[in-house]
Design a protein around this motif. Structure first.
Motif, PDB file in Angstrom:
ATOM      1  N   SER A   1       0.843  -1.192   0.000  1.00 23.63           N
ATOM      2  CA  SER A   1       0.000   0.000   0.000  1.00 23.63           C
ATOM      3  C   SER A   1       0.881   1.245   0.000  1.00 23.63           C
ATOM      4  O   SER A   1       2.078   1.175   0.233  1.00 23.63           O
ATOM      5  N   GLY A   2       0.253   2.368  -0.284  1.00 28.68           N
ATOM      6  CA  GLY A   2       0.955   3.643  -0.251  1.00 28.68           C
ATOM      7  C   GLY A   2       1.766   3.913  -1.503  1.00 28.68           C
ATOM      8  O   GLY A   2       1.678   3.183  -2.500  1.00 28.68           O
ATOM      9  N   VAL A   3       2.550   4.977  -1.432  1.00 24.25           N
ATOM     10  CA  VAL A   3       3.350   5.411  -2.576  1.00 24.25           C
ATOM     11  C   VAL A   3       4.240   4.270  -3.064  1.00 24.25           C
ATOM     12  O   VAL A   3       4.918   3.627  -2.275  1.00 24.25           O
ATOM     13  N   GLY A   4       4.192   4.037  -4.353  1.00 22.51           N
ATOM     14  CA  GLY A   4       4.994   2.987  -4.977  1.00 22.51           C
ATOM     15  C   GLY A   4       4.243   1.700  -5.250  1.00 22.51           C
ATOM     16  O   GLY A   4       4.701   0.881  -6.049  1.00 22.51           O
ATOM     17  N   ALA A   5       3.097   1.493  -4.587  1.00 23.96           N
ATOM     18  CA  ALA A   5       2.299   0.301  -4.878  1.00 23.96           C
ATOM     19  C   ALA A   5       1.850   0.373  -6.334  1.00 23.96           C
ATOM     20  O   ALA A   5       1.434   1.428  -6.809  1.00 23.96           O
ATOM     21  N   SER A   6       1.978  -0.751  -7.047  1.00 25.33           N
ATOM     22  CA  SER A   6       1.696  -0.747  -8.483  1.00 25.33           C
ATOM     23  C   SER A   6       0.848  -1.934  -8.897  1.00 25.33           C
ATOM     24  O   SER A   6       0.903  -2.993  -8.290  1.00 25.33           O
ATOM     25  N   LEU A   7       0.101  -1.703  -9.968  1.00 26.99           N
ATOM     26  CA  LEU A   7      -0.726  -2.738 -10.572  1.00 26.99           C
ATOM     27  C   LEU A   7      -0.591  -2.611 -12.081  1.00 26.99           C
ATOM     28  O   LEU A   7      -0.759  -1.525 -12.629  1.00 26.99           O
ATOM     29  N   ALA A   8      -0.253  -3.717 -12.737  1.00 26.17           N
ATOM     30  CA  ALA A   8      -0.202  -3.750 -14.201  1.00 26.17           C
ATOM     31  C   ALA A   8      -1.226  -4.771 -14.668  1.00 26.17           C
ATOM     32  O   ALA A   8      -1.502  -5.751 -13.972  1.00 26.17           O
ATOM     33  N   TRP A   9      -1.795  -4.530 -15.846  1.00 24.27           N
ATOM     34  CA  TRP A   9      -2.798  -5.446 -16.381  1.00 24.27           C
ATOM     35  C   TRP A   9      -2.582  -5.629 -17.878  1.00 24.27           C
ATOM     36  O   TRP A   9      -1.992  -4.782 -18.545  1.00 24.27           O
ATOM     37  N   GLU A  10      -3.096  -6.757 -18.356  1.00 24.48           N
ATOM     38  CA  GLU A  10      -3.070  -7.007 -19.786  1.00 24.48           C
ATOM     39  C   GLU A  10      -4.191  -7.977 -20.123  1.00 24.48           C
ATOM     40  O   GLU A  10      -4.340  -9.014 -19.481  1.00 24.48           O
ATOM     41  N   GLY A  11      -4.978  -7.609 -21.111  1.00 23.18           N
ATOM     42  CA  GLY A  11      -6.075  -8.461 -21.535  1.00 23.18           C
ATOM     43  C   GLY A  11      -6.586  -8.059 -22.901  1.00 23.18           C
ATOM     44  O   GLY A  11      -6.269  -6.970 -23.403  1.00 23.18           O
ATOM     45  N   ALA A  12      -7.369  -8.921 -23.502  1.00 19.84           N
ATOM     46  CA  ALA A  12      -7.907  -8.657 -24.840  1.00 19.84           C
ATOM     47  C   ALA A  12      -8.894  -7.492 -24.826  1.00 19.84           C
ATOM     48  O   ALA A  12      -8.916  -6.677 -25.743  1.00 19.84           O
ATOM     49  N   LYS A  13      -9.712  -7.388 -23.784  1.00 25.37           N
ATOM     50  CA  LYS A  13     -10.735  -6.341 -23.717  1.00 25.37           C
ATOM     51  C   LYS A  13     -10.267  -5.099 -22.964  1.00 25.37           C
ATOM     52  O   LYS A  13     -10.638  -3.994 -23.318  1.00 25.37           O
TER      53      LYS A  13
END
Length: 177
Positions: free
Chosen positions: A77-89
């Motif tokens: 959590s907090g500064v630096g927390a990241s989420l990447a995604w990849e999908g067809a839609k």
């Protein structure tokens, strides 16, 4: 036949002029904003938004493609927390918490496959609950396609923000205090 080709050429030139001149007359920034009242104190709302671990419980895009690939990195959590995604839609992109002010704000640096934007959650105490305002700010610079795209961004993203805020409200209000 020459007159037809000449007419088509003039039409193409005219359309190109409209695109270029019109594009430079359009705003170089776009702002989308939606708001909702949630019957939970700012600290509880902030805790939910300050981490991506429960993002898919309220994300308006998760149900569009639950099989998309999600990768979490950085702190939980907090500064630096990241989420990447990849999908067809849902396409390919990432977001990273760039600023976090407890009980007040969470700012996300967004990257939609090379296009940057900023997503912000502003939290204001409202009675016993919280007014959550979710906004998206996109700077287009001299990118004419992006400026034209900015004209429809509110219609495209606004409905998703409304849906996401309604889900966020439901998830937070259903959990025990």
């Amino acid at each position: 036949m020459k007159a037809l080709l000449k007419g088509l050429l003039y039409l193409v030139v005219l359309l190109a002029l409209v695109f270029v001149v019109g594009g430079f007359l359009l705003p170089d920034k776009t702002h989308v904003e939606r708001s909702i009242a949630i019957d939970r104190p700012p600290g509880e709302v902030h805790a939910m938004l300050d981490s991506y671990k429960r993002f898919n419980e309220w994300s308006p895009w998760y149900e569009l493609e639950p099989t998309a690939k999600y990768v979490y990195s950085g702190p939980e959590s907090g500064v630096g927390a990241s989420l990447a995604w990849e999908g067809a839609k849902v396409g390919k992109g990432s977001q990273r918490i760039a600023e976090s002010v407890p009980q007040q704000k969470v700012v996300n640096a967004l990257d939609f496959d090379g296009t940057q934007a900023v997503g912000t959650f502003d939290l204001k105490a409202e009675g016993d609950g919280t007014r959550v305002t979710w906004s998206l700010d996109s700077a287009h610079g001299n990118n004419l396609v992006s400026r034209w795209f900015g004209l429809v961004l509110d219609k495209m993203v606004g409905k998703d923000y409304d849906k996401g805020l309604a889900k966020l409200k439901r998830v937070l209000e259903e959990q025990p205090r």
